[in-house]
Enzyme design. Structure first.
Site, PDB file in Angstrom:
ATOM      1  N   CYS A  12       0.819  -1.211   0.000  1.00 37.97           N
ATOM      2  CA  CYS A  12       0.000   0.000   0.000  1.00 37.97           C
ATOM      3  C   CYS A  12       0.850   1.257   0.000  1.00 37.97           C
ATOM      4  O   CYS A  12       2.060   1.206  -0.088  1.00 37.97           O
ATOM      5  CB  CYS A  12      -0.880   0.004   1.244  1.00 37.97           C
ATOM      6  SG  CYS A  12      -1.750  -1.533   1.484  1.00 37.97           S
ATOM      7  N   GLY A  45      -1.929   1.144  -4.707  1.00 42.61           N
ATOM      8  CA  GLY A  45      -3.128   0.440  -4.254  1.00 42.61           C
ATOM      9  C   GLY A  45      -4.373   1.075  -4.826  1.00 42.61           C
ATOM     10  O   GLY A  45      -4.542   2.292  -4.736  1.00 42.61           O
ATOM     11  N   TYR A  97       9.927  -2.487  -9.977  1.00 42.70           N
ATOM     12  CA  TYR A  97       8.562  -2.434 -10.488  1.00 42.70           C
ATOM     13  C   TYR A  97       7.604  -1.519  -9.722  1.00 42.70           C
ATOM     14  O   TYR A  97       6.800  -0.809 -10.318  1.00 42.70           O
ATOM     15  CB  TYR A  97       7.980  -3.865 -10.501  1.00 42.70           C
ATOM     16  CG  TYR A  97       6.496  -3.910 -10.650  1.00 42.70           C
ATOM     17  CD1 TYR A  97       5.906  -3.684 -11.902  1.00 42.70           C
ATOM     18  CD2 TYR A  97       5.661  -4.143  -9.560  1.00 42.70           C
ATOM     19  CE1 TYR A  97       4.524  -3.691 -12.041  1.00 42.70           C
ATOM     20  CE2 TYR A  97       4.280  -4.160  -9.709  1.00 42.70           C
ATOM     21  CZ  TYR A  97       3.720  -3.931 -10.945  1.00 42.70           C
ATOM     22  OH  TYR A  97       2.368  -3.925 -11.091  1.00 42.70           O
ATOM     23  N   ASN A 154       1.963   0.247   5.643  1.00 45.38           N
ATOM     24  CA  ASN A 154       2.416  -0.412   4.415  1.00 45.38           C
ATOM     25  C   ASN A 154       3.444  -1.468   4.821  1.00 45.38           C
ATOM     26  O   ASN A 154       4.433  -1.128   5.474  1.00 45.38           O
ATOM     27  CB  ASN A 154       3.056   0.617   3.471  1.00 45.38           C
ATOM     28  CG  ASN A 154       3.774  -0.008   2.286  1.00 45.38           C
ATOM     29  OD1 ASN A 154       4.795   0.476   1.844  1.00 45.38           O
ATOM     30  ND2 ASN A 154       3.250  -1.090   1.765  1.00 45.38           N
ATOM     31  N   GLY A 155       3.211  -2.714   4.460  1.00 47.05           N
ATOM     32  CA  GLY A 155       4.162  -3.766   4.797  1.00 47.05           C
ATOM     33  C   GLY A 155       3.444  -5.045   5.154  1.00 47.05           C
ATOM     34  O   GLY A 155       2.315  -5.271   4.725  1.00 47.05           O
TER      35      GLY A 155
HETATM   36  P1  AMP Z   1       3.128 -12.263 -14.744  1.00 48.09           P
HETATM   37  O1  AMP Z   1       2.221 -11.918 -15.874  1.00 48.09           O
HETATM   38  O2  AMP Z   1       2.421 -13.024 -13.645  1.00 48.09           O
HETATM   39  O3  AMP Z   1       4.403 -12.910 -15.154  1.00 48.09           O
HETATM   40  O4  AMP Z   1       3.517 -10.874 -14.051  1.00 48.09           O
HETATM   41  C1  AMP Z   1       4.569 -10.117 -14.590  1.00 48.09           C
HETATM   42  C2  AMP Z   1       4.144  -8.690 -14.778  1.00 48.09           C
HETATM   43  O5  AMP Z   1       3.550  -8.186 -13.590  1.00 48.09           O
HETATM   44  C3  AMP Z   1       5.318  -7.825 -15.115  1.00 48.09           C
HETATM   45  O6  AMP Z   1       5.016  -7.190 -16.340  1.00 48.09           O
HETATM   46  C4  AMP Z   1       5.459  -6.834 -13.996  1.00 48.09           C
HETATM   47  O7  AMP Z   1       5.504  -5.515 -14.478  1.00 48.09           O
HETATM   48  C5  AMP Z   1       4.250  -7.028 -13.131  1.00 48.09           C
HETATM   49  N1  AMP Z   1       4.568  -7.299 -11.713  1.00 48.09           N
HETATM   50  C6  AMP Z   1       5.734  -7.625 -11.137  1.00 48.09           C
HETATM   51  N2  AMP Z   1       5.617  -7.779  -9.798  1.00 48.09           N
HETATM   52  C7  AMP Z   1       4.323  -7.534  -9.503  1.00 48.09           C
HETATM   53  C8  AMP Z   1       3.549  -7.508  -8.285  1.00 48.09           C
HETATM   54  N3  AMP Z   1       4.114  -7.776  -7.115  1.00 48.09           N
HETATM   55  N4  AMP Z   1       2.233  -7.202  -8.376  1.00 48.09           N
HETATM   56  C9  AMP Z   1       1.646  -6.942  -9.554  1.00 48.09           C
HETATM   57  N5  AMP Z   1       2.323  -6.956 -10.747  1.00 48.09           N
HETATM   58  C10 AMP Z   1       3.641  -7.241 -10.736  1.00 48.09           C
END
Ligand code: AMP
Ligand code: SF4
Length: 469
Positions: free
Chosen positions: A12, A38, A252, A112-113
Protein backbone atom coordinates in the site's frame (compact mmCIF):
# COMPACT_ATOMS: atom_id res chain seq x y z
CA UNK A 1 -3.87 -21.29 5.64
CA UNK A 2 -1.59 -19.36 3.39
CA UNK A 3 -3.00 -16.06 4.64
CA UNK A 4 -2.38 -17.31 8.15
CA UNK A 5 1.30 -17.82 7.55
CA UNK A 6 2.01 -14.94 5.21
CA UNK A 7 -0.20 -12.56 7.14
CA UNK A 8 -2.32 -10.12 5.26
CA UNK A 9 -0.33 -8.30 2.65
CA UNK A 10 -0.40 -4.55 2.66
CA UNK A 11 1.20 -3.52 -0.62
CA UNK A 12 0.00 0.00 0.00
CA UNK A 13 0.87 3.67 0.25
CA UNK A 14 0.81 5.92 3.32
CA UNK A 15 0.76 9.69 3.67
CA UNK A 16 0.74 12.14 6.57
CA UNK A 17 0.76 15.90 7.04
CA UNK A 18 1.25 18.03 10.13
CA UNK A 19 0.60 21.77 10.29
CA UNK A 20 -1.41 22.81 7.22
CA UNK A 21 -4.75 24.63 6.95
CA UNK A 22 -5.94 22.22 4.29
CA UNK A 23 -4.50 19.00 5.68
CA UNK A 24 -7.34 16.78 4.35
CA UNK A 25 -7.11 18.16 0.81
CA UNK A 26 -3.31 17.93 0.76
CA UNK A 27 -3.64 14.28 1.85
CA UNK A 28 -6.17 13.65 -0.93
CA UNK A 29 -3.68 15.00 -3.48
CA UNK A 30 -0.85 13.05 -1.88
CA UNK A 31 -2.89 9.85 -2.20
CA UNK A 32 -3.37 10.58 -5.90
CA UNK A 33 0.40 10.47 -6.34
CA UNK A 34 0.46 7.11 -4.50
CA UNK A 35 -2.50 5.61 -6.37
CA UNK A 36 -0.27 3.10 -8.20
CA UNK A 37 0.48 1.47 -4.81
CA UNK A 38 -3.13 0.44 -4.25
CA UNK A 39 -6.43 0.78 -6.05
CA UNK A 40 -8.78 -1.18 -3.80
CA UNK A 41 -9.52 1.44 -1.18
CA UNK A 42 -8.48 4.83 0.14
CA UNK A 43 -9.03 6.95 3.21
CA UNK A 44 -8.14 10.03 5.19
CA UNK A 45 -8.28 10.68 8.94
CA UNK A 46 -7.94 14.27 10.16
CA UNK A 47 -7.35 15.79 13.58
CA UNK A 48 -8.45 19.26 14.65
CA UNK A 49 -6.55 18.88 17.90
CA UNK A 50 -9.52 17.42 19.74
CA UNK A 51 -11.30 14.96 17.51
CA UNK A 52 -10.34 12.54 14.76
CA UNK A 53 -12.60 12.37 11.70
CA UNK A 54 -12.52 9.78 8.95
CA UNK A 55 -13.55 9.53 5.32
CA UNK A 56 -12.76 6.30 3.51
CA UNK A 57 -14.15 3.81 1.03
CA UNK A 58 -13.54 1.11 -1.53
CA UNK A 59 -12.13 2.01 -4.94
CA UNK A 60 -9.85 4.62 -6.46
CA UNK A 61 -8.99 7.85 -4.63
CA UNK A 62 -11.17 9.85 -7.02
CA UNK A 63 -14.20 7.61 -6.49
CA UNK A 64 -13.81 7.54 -2.71
CA UNK A 65 -13.56 11.35 -2.43
CA UNK A 66 -16.03 12.27 -5.18
CA UNK A 67 -18.64 13.32 -2.62
CA UNK A 68 -16.31 14.05 0.31
CA UNK A 69 -17.12 17.18 2.28
CA UNK A 70 -13.66 18.54 2.88
CA UNK A 71 -14.99 21.40 4.99
CA UNK A 72 -16.15 18.78 7.49
CA UNK A 73 -12.69 17.16 7.57
CA UNK A 74 -11.21 20.03 9.50
CA UNK A 75 -7.85 20.18 11.17
CA UNK A 76 -4.24 20.96 10.48
CA UNK A 77 -3.18 17.31 10.65
CA UNK A 78 -4.16 14.29 8.58
CA UNK A 79 -3.00 10.86 7.56
CA UNK A 80 -4.06 8.86 4.49
CA UNK A 81 -3.75 5.46 2.89
CA UNK A 82 -4.24 3.72 -0.45
CA UNK A 83 -4.90 0.05 -0.20
CA UNK A 84 -3.91 -2.95 -2.28
CA UNK A 85 -5.90 -5.82 -0.85
CA UNK A 86 -4.83 -9.42 -1.32
CA UNK A 87 -5.87 -12.77 0.11
CA UNK A 88 -9.56 -11.99 -0.45
CA UNK A 89 -9.59 -9.32 2.22
CA UNK A 90 -10.73 -6.43 0.11
CA UNK A 91 -13.72 -5.50 2.31
CA UNK A 92 -14.55 -2.07 3.70
CA UNK A 93 -13.52 -3.01 7.26
CA UNK A 94 -9.90 -3.34 6.17
CA UNK A 95 -9.75 -0.01 4.34
CA UNK A 96 -7.27 2.24 6.11
CA UNK A 97 -6.48 4.38 8.01
CA UNK A 98 -8.04 2.27 10.75
CA UNK A 99 -9.61 4.47 13.42
CA UNK A 100 -9.99 3.32 17.04
CA UNK A 101 -11.96 5.30 19.59
CA UNK A 102 -11.76 4.85 23.35
CA UNK A 103 -12.51 6.82 26.49
CA UNK A 104 -8.90 7.86 26.77
CA UNK A 105 -8.68 9.15 23.19
CA UNK A 106 -8.64 8.10 19.56
CA UNK A 107 -5.96 6.59 17.42
CA UNK A 108 -5.66 6.17 13.62
CA UNK A 109 -3.12 3.97 11.86
CA UNK A 110 -1.99 3.68 8.22
CA UNK A 111 0.38 0.85 7.36
CA UNK A 112 2.42 -0.41 4.41
CA UNK A 113 4.16 -3.77 4.80
CA UNK A 114 3.49 -7.12 6.36
CA UNK A 115 3.59 -8.16 10.00
CA UNK A 116 4.90 -11.70 9.81
CA UNK A 117 3.97 -12.57 13.38
CA UNK A 118 0.59 -10.81 13.06
CA UNK A 119 -1.36 -14.05 13.29
CA UNK A 120 0.49 -15.15 16.41
CA UNK A 121 0.02 -11.77 18.09
CA UNK A 122 -3.65 -11.78 17.12
CA UNK A 123 -4.07 -15.18 18.82
CA UNK A 124 -2.34 -13.93 21.96
CA UNK A 125 -4.52 -10.81 22.04
CA UNK A 126 -7.69 -12.86 21.60
CA UNK A 127 -6.58 -15.19 24.39
CA UNK A 128 -6.26 -12.11 26.57
CA UNK A 129 -9.81 -11.01 25.74
CA UNK A 130 -9.37 -8.61 22.82
CA UNK A 131 -12.01 -8.65 20.11
CA UNK A 132 -10.53 -7.71 16.75
CA UNK A 133 -12.84 -6.24 14.16
CA UNK A 134 -10.79 -6.55 10.99
CA UNK A 135 -8.52 -9.17 9.47
CA UNK A 136 -5.82 -6.55 9.07
CA UNK A 137 -2.55 -6.86 11.00
CA UNK A 138 -2.69 -3.13 11.50
CA UNK A 139 -5.37 -3.59 14.11
CA UNK A 140 -2.97 -5.78 16.08
CA UNK A 141 -0.66 -2.79 16.52
CA UNK A 142 -3.52 -0.67 17.88
CA UNK A 143 -4.37 -3.32 20.47
CA UNK A 144 -0.73 -3.74 21.46
CA UNK A 145 -0.41 0.02 21.96
CA UNK A 146 -3.62 0.13 23.98
CA UNK A 147 -2.67 -2.83 26.15
CA UNK A 148 0.78 -1.53 26.93
CA UNK A 149 1.24 -0.99 30.65
CA UNK A 150 2.91 2.38 30.21
CA UNK A 151 1.03 5.66 30.83
CA UNK A 152 3.31 7.35 28.35
CA UNK A 153 1.90 7.02 24.80
CA UNK A 154 5.33 7.20 23.20
CA UNK A 155 6.56 4.33 25.37
CA UNK A 156 3.42 2.37 24.50
CA UNK A 157 4.10 2.73 20.76
CA UNK A 158 7.73 1.78 21.24
CA UNK A 159 6.90 -1.35 23.21
CA UNK A 160 4.22 -2.32 20.63
CA UNK A 161 6.60 -1.82 17.70
CA UNK A 162 9.22 -3.94 19.43
CA UNK A 163 6.93 -6.95 19.41
CA UNK A 164 6.42 -6.85 15.63
CA UNK A 165 8.41 -9.00 13.22
CA UNK A 166 8.29 -8.05 9.57
CA UNK A 167 8.27 -5.10 7.24
CA UNK A 168 6.44 -1.92 8.05
CA UNK A 169 6.09 1.76 7.43
CA UNK A 170 3.55 3.27 9.82
CA UNK A 171 1.93 6.68 10.06
CA UNK A 172 -0.08 7.00 13.27
CA UNK A 173 -2.32 9.88 14.35
CA UNK A 174 -3.56 10.95 17.75
CA UNK A 175 -5.48 14.12 18.52
CA UNK A 176 -2.33 16.03 19.38
CA UNK A 177 0.54 14.18 17.69
CA UNK A 178 1.64 12.26 14.60
CA UNK A 179 4.03 9.29 14.74
CA UNK A 180 6.04 7.88 11.84
CA UNK A 181 7.91 4.56 12.10
CA UNK A 182 9.96 2.25 9.90
CA UNK A 183 10.97 -1.35 10.68
CA UNK A 184 14.55 -2.06 11.85
CA UNK A 185 15.62 -3.12 8.35
CA UNK A 186 13.88 -0.28 6.51
CA UNK A 187 12.28 -2.76 4.10
CA UNK A 188 9.53 -0.47 2.84
CA UNK A 189 10.14 3.11 1.70
CA UNK A 190 9.12 6.08 3.86
CA UNK A 191 10.32 9.66 3.60
CA UNK A 192 9.67 12.95 5.33
CA UNK A 193 9.54 16.43 3.87
CA UNK A 194 8.59 20.04 4.67
CA UNK A 195 5.60 22.01 3.46
CA UNK A 196 5.74 25.58 4.70
CA UNK A 197 6.15 25.34 8.47
CA UNK A 198 4.62 21.87 8.50
CA UNK A 199 5.86 18.35 7.95
CA UNK A 200 4.82 15.65 5.48
CA UNK A 201 5.49 11.92 5.35
CA UNK A 202 4.91 9.62 2.39
CA UNK A 203 5.71 6.16 1.06
CA UNK A 204 7.18 7.76 -2.03
CA UNK A 205 8.77 11.13 -2.69
CA UNK A 206 6.61 11.62 -5.82
CA UNK A 207 3.82 12.58 -3.37
CA UNK A 208 5.95 15.51 -2.12
CA UNK A 209 6.36 16.90 -5.62
CA UNK A 210 2.62 16.75 -6.24
CA UNK A 211 1.72 18.74 -3.11
CA UNK A 212 4.64 21.17 -3.40
CA UNK A 213 6.55 19.80 -0.40
CA UNK A 214 10.33 19.64 -0.17
CA UNK A 215 12.01 16.31 0.51
CA UNK A 216 13.95 16.34 3.76
CA UNK A 217 15.19 12.80 4.37
CA UNK A 218 14.29 9.12 4.45
CA UNK A 219 13.05 7.62 7.70
CA UNK A 220 15.85 5.54 9.23
CA UNK A 221 15.44 1.82 9.92
CA UNK A 222 14.12 1.37 13.47
CA UNK A 223 13.31 5.09 13.79
CA UNK A 224 10.22 6.57 15.43
CA UNK A 225 9.53 10.20 14.54
CA UNK A 226 7.18 12.16 16.77
CA UNK A 227 5.64 15.42 15.55
CA UNK A 228 3.62 17.54 17.96
CA UNK A 229 3.23 21.17 19.07
CA UNK A 230 6.90 21.21 20.10
CA UNK A 231 8.10 20.24 16.62
CA UNK A 232 9.78 17.06 15.39
CA UNK A 233 11.73 14.59 17.54
CA UNK A 234 13.34 11.33 16.59
CA UNK A 235 13.94 8.18 18.61
CA UNK A 236 15.44 4.84 17.80
CA UNK A 237 12.86 2.33 19.03
CA UNK A 238 14.95 -0.71 18.24
CA UNK A 239 18.57 -1.24 17.42
CA UNK A 240 18.76 -0.63 13.71
CA UNK A 241 20.03 -3.36 11.45
CA UNK A 242 21.77 -2.73 8.15
CA UNK A 243 19.24 -1.38 5.66
CA UNK A 244 17.65 -3.87 3.27
CA UNK A 245 15.31 -1.79 1.12
CA UNK A 246 13.01 -3.88 -1.11
CA UNK A 247 14.69 -4.21 -4.51
CA UNK A 248 11.29 -4.65 -6.18
CA UNK A 249 10.46 -1.05 -5.25
CA UNK A 250 13.13 -0.05 -7.77
CA UNK A 251 12.33 -2.82 -10.27
CA UNK A 252 8.56 -2.43 -10.49
CA UNK A 253 6.59 -0.98 -7.58
CA UNK A 254 7.59 2.66 -7.20
CA UNK A 255 6.95 5.52 -9.57
CA UNK A 256 9.94 6.48 -11.76
CA UNK A 257 9.89 10.05 -10.43
CA UNK A 258 10.40 8.87 -6.83
CA UNK A 259 13.78 8.72 -5.10
CA UNK A 260 14.40 5.93 -2.59
CA UNK A 261 17.49 6.17 -0.38
CA UNK A 262 18.75 9.00 -2.58
CA UNK A 263 18.51 6.89 -5.72
CA UNK A 264 16.05 7.91 -8.44
CA UNK A 265 13.84 5.01 -9.51
CA UNK A 266 13.90 5.85 -13.25
CA UNK A 267 17.71 6.20 -13.17
CA UNK A 268 18.10 2.83 -11.43
CA UNK A 269 15.77 1.14 -13.95
CA UNK A 270 17.68 2.66 -16.84
CA UNK A 271 20.87 1.28 -15.34
CA UNK A 272 19.21 -2.15 -15.00
CA UNK A 273 18.69 -1.94 -18.79
CA UNK A 274 22.32 -0.94 -19.33
CA UNK A 275 23.59 -3.82 -17.16
CA UNK A 276 21.21 -6.23 -18.91
CA UNK A 277 22.53 -5.13 -22.31
CA UNK A 278 26.11 -5.74 -21.14
CA UNK A 279 25.20 -9.21 -19.91
CA UNK A 280 22.72 -10.38 -22.55
CA UNK A 281 22.82 -8.61 -25.87
CA UNK A 282 21.40 -10.12 -29.04
CA UNK A 283 21.24 -8.99 -32.67
CA UNK A 284 17.97 -7.22 -33.36
CA UNK A 285 16.35 -4.27 -35.15
CA UNK A 286 14.39 -2.57 -32.35
CA UNK A 287 14.18 -2.49 -28.56
CA UNK A 288 10.78 -2.01 -26.95
CA UNK A 289 9.52 -2.00 -23.34
CA UNK A 290 6.29 -3.11 -21.70
CA UNK A 291 4.56 0.08 -20.52
CA UNK A 292 4.90 1.67 -18.06
CA UNK A 293 7.32 0.08 -15.63
CA UNK A 294 9.76 -1.30 -18.24
CA UNK A 295 10.21 1.78 -20.42
CA UNK A 296 13.16 3.12 -18.40
CA UNK A 297 15.02 -0.21 -18.61
CA UNK A 298 14.28 -0.46 -22.35
CA UNK A 299 15.76 3.02 -22.92
CA UNK A 300 18.89 1.96 -20.99
CA UNK A 301 19.19 -1.28 -22.98
CA UNK A 302 18.81 0.58 -26.28
CA UNK A 303 21.37 3.24 -25.34
CA UNK A 304 23.94 0.63 -24.35
CA UNK A 305 23.49 -1.56 -27.46
CA UNK A 306 22.91 1.21 -30.01
CA UNK A 307 19.78 -0.63 -31.22
CA UNK A 308 16.99 1.96 -31.61
CA UNK A 309 14.36 2.22 -28.88
CA UNK A 310 10.84 2.26 -30.27
CA UNK A 311 7.36 2.34 -28.83
CA UNK A 312 6.30 -1.13 -29.96
CA UNK A 313 3.56 -1.62 -27.36
CA UNK A 314 0.88 0.87 -26.31
CA UNK A 315 -1.00 0.81 -23.02
CA UNK A 316 -4.60 1.88 -22.77
CA UNK A 317 -4.49 4.05 -19.67
CA UNK A 318 -8.19 3.96 -18.98
CA UNK A 319 -8.58 0.26 -18.27
CA UNK A 320 -8.90 -0.01 -14.50
CA UNK A 321 -9.48 -3.03 -12.33
CA UNK A 322 -13.20 -2.40 -12.36
CA UNK A 323 -13.46 -2.09 -16.13
CA UNK A 324 -15.80 -4.67 -17.68
CA UNK A 325 -13.38 -7.03 -19.35
CA UNK A 326 -14.31 -8.57 -22.72
CA UNK A 327 -15.84 -12.03 -22.61
CA UNK A 328 -13.70 -15.01 -23.56
CA UNK A 329 -15.42 -15.03 -26.97
CA UNK A 330 -14.54 -11.39 -27.66
CA UNK A 331 -11.00 -11.91 -26.37
CA UNK A 332 -10.60 -14.72 -28.87
CA UNK A 333 -11.73 -12.34 -31.60
CA UNK A 334 -8.77 -10.20 -30.62
CA UNK A 335 -10.34 -7.62 -28.30
CA UNK A 336 -7.37 -6.62 -26.17
CA UNK A 337 -8.06 -4.04 -23.55
CA UNK A 338 -4.77 -3.26 -21.87
CA UNK A 339 -1.90 -3.51 -24.33
CA UNK A 340 -1.72 -3.19 -28.13
CA UNK A 341 1.20 -3.72 -30.51
CA UNK A 342 2.34 -0.94 -32.85
CA UNK A 343 2.25 -2.94 -36.07
CA UNK A 344 4.15 -0.37 -38.15
CA UNK A 345 7.09 -0.62 -35.74
CA UNK A 346 7.35 -4.36 -35.15
CA UNK A 347 6.24 -5.86 -38.49
CA UNK A 348 9.07 -7.77 -40.16
CA UNK A 349 11.49 -6.81 -37.35
CA UNK A 350 13.64 -8.66 -34.87
CA UNK A 351 12.32 -7.24 -31.61
CA UNK A 352 13.95 -7.15 -28.16
CA UNK A 353 11.10 -6.95 -25.65
CA UNK A 354 12.14 -5.70 -22.20
CA UNK A 355 9.98 -6.39 -19.16
CA UNK A 356 10.84 -5.58 -15.56
CA UNK A 357 10.00 -9.02 -14.18
CA UNK A 358 8.22 -12.31 -14.80
CA UNK A 359 5.96 -13.61 -12.04
CA UNK A 360 3.68 -16.30 -13.46
CA UNK A 361 4.68 -15.70 -17.09
CA UNK A 362 1.21 -14.67 -18.24
CA UNK A 363 2.16 -11.14 -19.34
CA UNK A 364 5.26 -12.19 -21.26
CA UNK A 365 3.42 -15.02 -23.01
CA UNK A 366 0.62 -12.68 -24.08
CA UNK A 367 2.95 -9.96 -25.30
CA UNK A 368 5.21 -12.29 -27.25
CA UNK A 369 2.15 -13.72 -28.99
CA UNK A 370 0.77 -10.23 -29.62
CA UNK A 371 4.04 -9.01 -31.16
CA UNK A 372 4.29 -12.08 -33.38
CA UNK A 373 0.69 -11.70 -34.51
CA UNK A 374 1.58 -8.13 -35.43
CA UNK A 375 4.31 -9.47 -37.71
CA UNK A 376 7.48 -9.46 -35.55
CA UNK A 377 10.03 -11.83 -37.12
CA UNK A 378 11.71 -12.67 -33.82
CA UNK A 379 10.94 -11.71 -30.22
CA UNK A 380 13.82 -11.81 -27.74
CA UNK A 381 12.70 -11.30 -24.16
CA UNK A 382 15.08 -9.58 -21.73
CA UNK A 383 14.08 -9.21 -18.08
CA UNK A 384 15.54 -6.27 -16.15
CA UNK A 385 15.75 -8.19 -12.84
CA UNK A 386 16.88 -11.68 -11.75
CA UNK A 387 14.42 -14.57 -11.89
CA UNK A 388 11.74 -14.50 -9.19
CA UNK A 389 11.93 -17.86 -7.43
CA UNK A 390 10.85 -17.24 -3.85
CA UNK A 391 7.75 -15.73 -2.28
CA UNK A 392 7.83 -12.38 -0.52
CA UNK A 393 6.91 -12.23 3.17
CA UNK A 394 7.32 -8.49 3.42
CA UNK A 395 4.12 -7.19 1.91
CA UNK A 396 4.48 -7.70 -1.84
CA UNK A 397 1.86 -9.82 -3.52
CA UNK A 398 4.10 -12.28 -5.31
CA UNK A 399 2.09 -15.50 -5.10
CA UNK A 400 3.33 -18.81 -3.79
CA UNK A 401 6.42 -20.61 -4.98
CA UNK A 402 4.23 -23.02 -6.93
CA UNK A 403 2.95 -20.17 -9.05
CA UNK A 404 6.32 -18.57 -9.77
CA UNK A 405 7.26 -19.80 -13.22
CA UNK A 406 11.02 -19.45 -12.55
CA UNK A 407 10.80 -21.57 -9.39
CA UNK A 408 9.67 -24.57 -11.41
CA UNK A 409 11.25 -24.19 -14.85
CA UNK A 410 14.67 -23.60 -16.40
CA UNK A 411 15.28 -20.48 -18.49
CA UNK A 412 15.01 -22.53 -21.70
CA UNK A 413 11.71 -24.02 -20.53
CA UNK A 414 10.35 -20.55 -19.69
CA UNK A 415 11.42 -19.26 -23.11
CA UNK A 416 9.47 -22.10 -24.68
CA UNK A 417 6.39 -21.54 -22.49
CA UNK A 418 6.24 -17.84 -23.32
CA UNK A 419 7.08 -18.46 -27.00
CA UNK A 420 10.21 -16.27 -27.02
CA UNK A 421 13.08 -16.81 -29.47
CA UNK A 422 15.44 -16.21 -26.57
CA UNK A 423 15.19 -15.20 -22.93
CA UNK A 424 17.67 -13.75 -20.43
CA UNK A 425 17.45 -12.22 -16.96
CA UNK A 426 19.61 -9.60 -15.28
CA UNK A 427 22.10 -11.08 -12.79
CA UNK A 428 21.94 -10.31 -9.05
CA UNK A 429 25.24 -8.44 -9.36
CA UNK A 430 23.84 -6.41 -12.26
CA UNK A 431 20.79 -5.51 -10.17
CA UNK A 432 23.01 -4.38 -7.30
CA UNK A 433 25.19 -2.30 -9.60
CA UNK A 434 22.06 -0.61 -10.93
CA UNK A 435 20.65 0.29 -7.52
CA UNK A 436 23.47 0.67 -5.04
CA UNK A 437 25.43 3.91 -5.22
CA UNK A 438 28.94 3.50 -3.97
CA UNK A 439 29.21 7.20 -3.03
CA UNK A 440 26.34 6.80 -0.54
CA UNK A 441 26.26 4.91 2.76
CA UNK A 442 23.61 2.51 3.85
CA UNK A 443 22.36 1.38 0.45
CA UNK A 444 21.66 -2.31 1.16
CA UNK A 445 18.77 -4.01 -0.63
CA UNK A 446 16.55 -7.02 -0.01
CA UNK A 447 16.80 -9.57 -2.83
CA UNK A 448 15.06 -12.43 -1.04
CA UNK A 449 12.55 -13.16 -3.80
CA UNK A 450 15.50 -13.72 -6.16
CA UNK A 451 17.91 -15.46 -3.80
CA UNK A 452 15.81 -17.04 -1.05
CA UNK A 453 18.06 -15.29 1.46
CA UNK A 454 15.53 -13.62 3.77
CA UNK A 455 16.80 -10.69 5.88
CA UNK A 456 13.97 -11.06 8.45
CA UNK A 457 12.72 -14.48 9.46
CA UNK A 458 9.78 -15.56 11.53
CA UNK A 459 9.81 -18.91 13.28
CA UNK A 460 8.44 -21.63 11.01
CA UNK A 461 8.96 -19.64 7.84
CA UNK A 462 11.61 -21.94 6.37
CA UNK A 463 9.36 -24.97 6.66
CA UNK A 464 6.51 -23.42 4.74
CA UNK A 465 8.62 -21.66 2.16
CA UNK A 466 8.36 -24.35 -0.47
CA UNK A 467 4.92 -25.63 0.36
CA UNK A 468 1.60 -24.51 -1.02
CA UNK A 469 -0.67 -24.35 1.98
P1 AMP B 1 3.13 -12.26 -14.74
O1 AMP B 1 2.22 -11.92 -15.87
O2 AMP B 1 2.42 -13.02 -13.65
O3 AMP B 1 4.40 -12.91 -15.15
O4 AMP B 1 3.52 -10.87 -14.05
C1 AMP B 1 4.57 -10.12 -14.59
C2 AMP B 1 4.14 -8.69 -14.78
O5 AMP B 1 3.55 -8.19 -13.59
C3 AMP B 1 5.32 -7.83 -15.12
O6 AMP B 1 5.02 -7.19 -16.34
C4 AMP B 1 5.46 -6.83 -14.00
O7 AMP B 1 5.50 -5.52 -14.48
C5 AMP B 1 4.25 -7.03 -13.13
N1 AMP B 1 4.57 -7.30 -11.71
C6 AMP B 1 5.73 -7.63 -11.14
N2 AMP B 1 5.62 -7.78 -9.80
C7 AMP B 1 4.32 -7.53 -9.50
C8 AMP B 1 3.55 -7.51 -8.29
N3 AMP B 1 4.11 -7.78 -7.11
N4 AMP B 1 2.23 -7.20 -8.38
C9 AMP B 1 1.65 -6.94 -9.55
N5 AMP B 1 2.32 -6.96 -10.75
C10 AMP B 1 3.64 -7.24 -10.74
FE1 SF4 C 1 10.99 -6.79 -2.03
FE2 SF4 C 1 11.45 -9.26 -2.93
FE3 SF4 C 1 12.42 -8.48 -0.55
FE4 SF4 C 1 9.78 -8.84 -0.92
S1 SF4 C 1 11.38 -10.43 -0.99
S2 SF4 C 1 10.78 -7.14 0.15
S3 SF4 C 1 9.51 -8.15 -3.04
S4 SF4 C 1 12.97 -7.67 -2.60
Amino acid sequence: MLAEIKGINEECGVFGIWGHEKAAEITYYGLHALQHRGQDGAGVVTSDGEKLKVHKGLGLVNDVFKHAKFDELQGRTAIGHVRYGTQGDGGFDNVQPLLFRSQTGSLAIAHNGNIMNGHKLRGQLEDQGSILQTTSDTEVLAHLIKRSLSDDFEESIISALRSLVGAYSFVILKEDAMYIAADPRGLRPLSIGRLGDGYVAASETCAFDLVGAKFERDVEPGELIIIDKDGLRSKSFQERESRTMCAMEYVYLSRPDSDINNVNVHASRKKMGVELAKEASVEADVVTGVPDSSISAAIGYAEETGIPYEIGIIKNRYVGRTFIQPSQELREQGVKMKLSPVRGIVEGKRVIMIDDSIVRGTTSRRIVRMLKEAGAKEVHVRIASPSLQHPCYYGIDMSTRDELIAANNTIDEIAEIIGADSLAYLSEEGLERAIIREDKDDQGICKACFTGNYPVKEKGQKEIEYTRL
